[in-house]
Design a protein around this motif. Structure first.
Motif, PDB file in Angstrom:
ATOM      1  N   ALA A 177       0.937  -1.220  -0.009  1.00 44.88           N
ATOM      2  CA  ALA A 177       0.100  -0.017  -0.050  1.00 44.88           C
ATOM      3  C   ALA A 177       0.914   1.283  -0.018  1.00 44.88           C
ATOM      4  O   ALA A 177       1.905   1.303   0.718  1.00 44.88           O
ATOM      5  N   GLY A 178       0.498   2.247  -0.688  1.00 43.61           N
ATOM      6  CA  GLY A 178       1.355   3.395  -0.899  1.00 43.61           C
ATOM      7  C   GLY A 178       2.294   3.384  -1.872  1.00 43.61           C
ATOM      8  O   GLY A 178       3.098   4.659  -2.340  1.00 43.61           O
ATOM      9  N   GLU A 179       2.679   2.279  -2.515  1.00 48.64           N
ATOM     10  CA  GLU A 179       3.757   2.141  -3.377  1.00 48.64           C
ATOM     11  C   GLU A 179       3.459   2.876  -4.974  1.00 48.64           C
ATOM     12  O   GLU A 179       2.108   2.816  -5.195  1.00 48.64           O
ATOM     13  N   GLN A 180       4.336   3.508  -5.365  1.00 52.95           N
ATOM     14  CA  GLN A 180       4.137   4.067  -6.667  1.00 52.95           C
ATOM     15  C   GLN A 180       4.351   3.143  -7.953  1.00 52.95           C
ATOM     16  O   GLN A 180       5.552   2.465  -7.773  1.00 52.95           O
ATOM     17  N   LEU A 181       3.435   2.968  -8.741  1.00 53.34           N
ATOM     18  CA  LEU A 181       3.869   2.060  -9.867  1.00 53.34           C
ATOM     19  C   LEU A 181       3.620   2.654 -11.243  1.00 53.34           C
ATOM     20  O   LEU A 181       2.804   3.819 -11.173  1.00 53.34           O
ATOM     21  N   GLY A 182       4.319   2.078 -12.235  1.00 50.27           N
ATOM     22  CA  GLY A 182       3.946   2.622 -13.597  1.00 50.27           C
ATOM     23  C   GLY A 182       3.021   1.507 -14.296  1.00 50.27           C
ATOM     24  O   GLY A 182       3.130   0.416 -14.354  1.00 50.27           O
ATOM     25  N   VAL A 183       2.078   1.936 -15.095  1.00 52.34           N
ATOM     26  CA  VAL A 183       1.292   1.278 -15.841  1.00 52.34           C
ATOM     27  C   VAL A 183       1.409   1.646 -17.312  1.00 52.34           C
ATOM     28  O   VAL A 183       1.305   2.854 -17.805  1.00 52.34           O
ATOM     29  N   ARG A 184       1.684   0.591 -18.291  1.00 50.52           N
ATOM     30  CA  ARG A 184       1.901   0.912 -19.764  1.00 50.52           C
ATOM     31  C   ARG A 184       0.723   0.357 -20.358  1.00 50.52           C
ATOM     32  O   ARG A 184       0.225  -0.979 -20.012  1.00 50.52           O
ATOM     33  N   VAL A 185       0.269   0.962 -21.125  1.00 50.54           N
ATOM     34  CA  VAL A 185      -1.014   0.508 -22.198  1.00 50.54           C
ATOM     35  C   VAL A 185      -0.817   0.660 -23.576  1.00 50.54           C
ATOM     36  O   VAL A 185       0.192   1.184 -23.689  1.00 50.54           O
TER      37      VAL A 185
END
Length: 126
Positions: free
Chosen positions: A78-86
């Protein structure tokens, strides 16, 4: 003179022999090339199906943490930053709340309640 003519090779026969062999080898080379092209095409389709960008084109997303792919909710906090590629770009997200890995529940059935797969009707022969 006749002895010389008798020993002269039959050039027409030899020319025909060379032509026959060239034709046979050409056919083998053409067959090998066709098989090689077919095999290469199959490998290219296989590679395309494994391409992550092709996965994005089908509507899926790739979630990453510092460039590494996230493959399980157990590795995310929880609270972690992630990147999402679409398909058409990427964006950042922040994980909210607690996550859990849910497994589908197995449906428990009583085998005696299930009808047989291949039921043979009883026939009265009396």
């Amino acid at each position: 003179m006749s002895r010389i003519e008798r020993r002269e090779p039959d050039f027409a026969r030899l020319r025909q022999l060379v032509d026959d062999r060239v034709r046979a080898v050409s056919g083998q080379v053409d067959g090998s090339m066709t098989r090689a092209r077919t095999g290469l095409g199959a490998h290219l389709w296989r590679l395309k199906s494994l391409d992550p960008l092709a996965t994005l084109e089908r509507g899926y997303a790739i979630v990453q943490r510092n460039g590494d792919v996230v493959s399980s909710v157990r590795t995310v906090r929880a609270g972690e930053q992630l990147g999402v590629r679409v398909r058409d770009g990427s964006f950042g997200v922040r994980v909210e709340g607690a996550l859990s890995a849910r497994r589908p529940r197995r449906k428990v059935t009583d085998p005696s309640l299930q009808p047989p797969l291949f039921a043979v009707p009883e026939v009265d022969l009396s």
